[in-house]
Design an enzyme around this catalytic site. Structure first.
Site, mmCIF file in Angstrom:
data_model
loop_
_atom_site.group_PDB
_atom_site.id
_atom_site.type_symbol
_atom_site.label_atom_id
_atom_site.label_comp_id
_atom_site.label_asym_id
_atom_site.label_seq_id
_atom_site.Cartn_x
_atom_site.Cartn_y
_atom_site.Cartn_z
ATOM 1 N N ASN A 45 38.290 35.233 43.593
ATOM 2 C CA ASN A 45 37.192 36.174 43.846
ATOM 3 C C ASN A 45 37.255 37.262 42.767
ATOM 4 O O ASN A 45 38.107 38.144 42.820
ATOM 5 C CB ASN A 45 37.345 36.806 45.238
ATOM 6 C CG ASN A 45 36.293 37.876 45.493
ATOM 7 O OD1 ASN A 45 35.360 38.041 44.703
ATOM 8 N ND2 ASN A 45 36.448 38.610 46.598
ATOM 9 N N TRP A 46 36.384 37.153 41.790
ATOM 10 C CA TRP A 46 36.421 38.085 40.669
ATOM 11 C C TRP A 46 35.945 39.481 41.018
ATOM 12 O O TRP A 46 36.123 40.432 40.253
ATOM 13 C CB TRP A 46 35.574 37.555 39.506
ATOM 14 C CG TRP A 46 36.049 36.277 38.889
ATOM 15 C CD1 TRP A 46 37.154 35.563 39.222
ATOM 16 C CD2 TRP A 46 35.408 35.570 37.831
ATOM 17 N NE1 TRP A 46 37.261 34.444 38.425
ATOM 18 C CE2 TRP A 46 36.196 34.426 37.571
ATOM 19 C CE3 TRP A 46 34.257 35.782 37.065
ATOM 20 C CZ2 TRP A 46 35.855 33.504 36.569
ATOM 21 C CZ3 TRP A 46 33.924 34.870 36.066
ATOM 22 C CH2 TRP A 46 34.710 33.754 35.829
ATOM 23 N N LYS A 47 35.279 39.624 42.138
ATOM 24 C CA LYS A 47 34.688 40.906 42.554
ATOM 25 C C LYS A 47 33.780 41.416 41.432
ATOM 26 O O LYS A 47 33.122 40.603 40.756
ATOM 27 C CB LYS A 47 35.809 41.859 42.976
ATOM 28 C CG LYS A 47 36.658 41.252 44.111
ATOM 29 C CD LYS A 47 37.650 42.199 44.734
ATOM 30 C CE LYS A 47 38.483 41.498 45.776
ATOM 31 N NZ LYS A 47 39.466 42.382 46.436
ATOM 32 N N HIS A 107 33.298 39.469 53.407
ATOM 33 C CA HIS A 107 34.504 40.045 52.789
ATOM 34 C C HIS A 107 34.678 41.478 53.310
ATOM 35 O O HIS A 107 33.702 42.204 53.527
ATOM 36 C CB HIS A 107 34.386 40.052 51.264
ATOM 37 C CG HIS A 107 35.664 40.379 50.588
ATOM 38 N ND1 HIS A 107 36.123 41.665 50.444
ATOM 39 C CD2 HIS A 107 36.602 39.580 50.046
ATOM 40 C CE1 HIS A 107 37.290 41.646 49.825
ATOM 41 N NE2 HIS A 107 37.608 40.390 49.582
ATOM 42 N N GLU A 154 35.376 44.108 51.921
ATOM 43 C CA GLU A 154 34.730 45.147 51.098
ATOM 44 C C GLU A 154 33.224 45.236 51.404
ATOM 45 O O GLU A 154 32.620 46.302 51.234
ATOM 46 C CB GLU A 154 34.990 44.871 49.617
ATOM 47 C CG GLU A 154 36.450 45.153 49.257
ATOM 48 C CD GLU A 154 36.996 44.346 48.084
ATOM 49 O OE1 GLU A 154 38.204 44.408 47.825
ATOM 50 O OE2 GLU A 154 36.197 43.629 47.439
ATOM 51 N N GLU A 202 42.254 37.457 55.475
ATOM 52 C CA GLU A 202 42.615 38.476 54.486
ATOM 53 C C GLU A 202 42.919 39.793 55.205
ATOM 54 O O GLU A 202 42.021 40.598 55.458
ATOM 55 C CB GLU A 202 41.457 38.700 53.513
ATOM 56 C CG GLU A 202 41.141 37.507 52.614
ATOM 57 C CD GLU A 202 40.398 37.932 51.361
ATOM 58 O OE1 GLU A 202 39.377 38.629 51.460
ATOM 59 O OE2 GLU A 202 40.853 37.578 50.259
ATOM 60 N N GLY A 258 44.694 44.170 47.477
ATOM 61 C CA GLY A 258 44.825 45.127 46.375
ATOM 62 C C GLY A 258 46.031 46.023 46.477
ATOM 63 O O GLY A 258 46.226 46.910 45.652
ATOM 64 N N SER A 280 46.850 40.102 47.986
ATOM 65 C CA SER A 280 48.003 40.228 47.062
ATOM 66 C C SER A 280 48.718 38.913 46.810
ATOM 67 O O SER A 280 49.944 38.856 46.722
ATOM 68 C CB SER A 280 48.967 41.297 47.587
ATOM 69 O OG SER A 280 48.334 42.568 47.538
ATOM 70 N N GLY A 306 42.301 37.708 44.569
ATOM 71 C CA GLY A 306 41.499 38.761 43.937
ATOM 72 C C GLY A 306 42.020 39.086 42.550
ATOM 73 O O GLY A 306 41.813 38.317 41.602
ATOM 74 N N GLY A 307 42.759 40.174 42.445
ATOM 75 C CA GLY A 307 43.207 40.663 41.140
ATOM 76 C C GLY A 307 43.857 39.614 40.268
ATOM 77 O O GLY A 307 43.578 39.500 39.072
HETATM 78 O O1 LIG Z 1 40.101 40.479 48.381
HETATM 79 C C1 LIG Z 1 40.803 39.564 47.971
HETATM 80 C C2 LIG Z 1 40.201 38.249 47.672
HETATM 81 O O2 LIG Z 1 38.909 38.130 48.237
HETATM 82 C C3 LIG Z 1 42.266 39.728 47.693
HETATM 83 O O3 LIG Z 1 42.397 40.653 46.620
HETATM 84 P P1 LIG Z 1 43.847 40.831 45.954
HETATM 85 O O4 LIG Z 1 44.339 39.437 45.614
HETATM 86 O O5 LIG Z 1 43.577 41.665 44.724
HETATM 87 O O6 LIG Z 1 44.710 41.504 46.987
#
Ligand SMILES: O=C(CO)COP(=O)(O)O
Length: 267
Positions: A17-19, A109, A111, A179, A185, A225, A246-247
């Site tokens: 997930n590149w956000k 998600h 967010e 999640e 994050g 994470s 994510g990251g």
């Molecule tokens: O929100 C996420 C994937 O959708 C997880 O993010 P991180 O891997 O940066 O914790």
């Protein structure tokens, strides 16, 4: 939905997930390098499916590259509208995502819940929209630190998924992503035991709502994470079938290493 499938028959899914990162030109370079890196490493895509979730503005570029070079990389949107068309400024219809060959779409998600006030009912409507357009929703659920303290790890994700599945169409595939919000994050991932506990409870909800066969066939991912250093532990768990990253999905070598988790697990 396929017949009874045991855990070792669910093809793991590693999703990035590149956000709000990488524009359409950067997405072409990244996906090309990812494909080359995995090919050079002789990754067997039958052992782990790879999917990327770029920003909407990148999807046409990623589609063109993947189709032109026949790359074994799936892709999808990070959200979609509950509506199919009309006066919904800024929203993206599932019809438009399908027209770009997206296979998956992330729904609910944390967010989106946090910054856009999405409710469980909104997410159920988005699940329905994804199924209307033949797109597989990756339904995100997870507890906050407060939820964890007050209700334990499973109660809130179970309740969220039960409502989200009200939008599911019979016979249409889903993917679920657990999640924990406090792990996103933060660099502080859940333990593999915690992930197993909640993912098993979520598989129970799928069985309750959609039936045992669907529950057995449904892939349940962990996100929060995830790194190359911890993916193996999650993938050893019976009810964890992949990761929503994510990251680390923006770091080419790191993400490729997560995709190739078998080399850590030794299988
Ligand atoms: O929100 C996420 C994937 O959708 C997880 O993010 P991180 O891997 O940066 O914790």
């Amino acid at each position: 939905m396929a017949d009874m499938i045991s855990q070792n028959q669910r093809v793991p899914l590693i999703a990035g997930n590149w956000k709000m990162n990488l524009d359409h030109l950067q997405s072409i370079a990244f996906v090309q390098k990812l494909a080359w890196t995995l090919k050079d490493a002789r990754h067997d895509f039958a052992t782990a499916e790879v999917a990327v979730f770029p920003p909407f503005t990148d999807l046409r570029s990623v589609q063109t590259l993947v189709n032109a070079d026949d790359l074994p990389i799936a892709f999808g949107g990070q959200d979609l509208s509950a509506h199919d068309s009309g006066a919904y400024t800024g929203e993206i219809s599932g019809a438009f995502l399908k027209a770009l060959d997206t296979k998956y779409v992330i729904v609910g998600h944390s967010e989106r819940r946090q910054y856009h006030g999405e409710t469980d009912a909104d997410i159920a409507a988005k699940v329905a929209a994804a199924h209307r357009h033949g797109i597989v929703p990756i339904i995100c659920v997870g507890e906050t630190a407060e939820d964890l303290e007050q209700h334990g790890p499973s109660a809130v994700p179970v309740a969220q998924l039960r409502v989200a599945l009200e939008g599911a169409a019979t016979g249409s595939d889903i993917v679920v992503a657990y999640e924990p919000v406090w792990a996103i994050g933060s660099g502080l991932a859940a333990t593999s035991e915690q992930a197993q506990q909640v993912c098993a409870a979520l598989r129970g909800v799928v069985a309750e709502v959609l039936g045992d066969d669907v529950a057995e066939a449904t892939r349940i991912l962990y996100g929060g994470s995830v790194k190359a250093s911890n993916i193996a532990g999650f993938m050893r768990e019976a009810d964890v079938d992949g990761a929503l990253v994510g990251g680390a999905s923006l770091l080419l070598e790191e993400f490729a290493s997560i995709v190739r988790f078998q080399k850590h697990v030794g299988t």
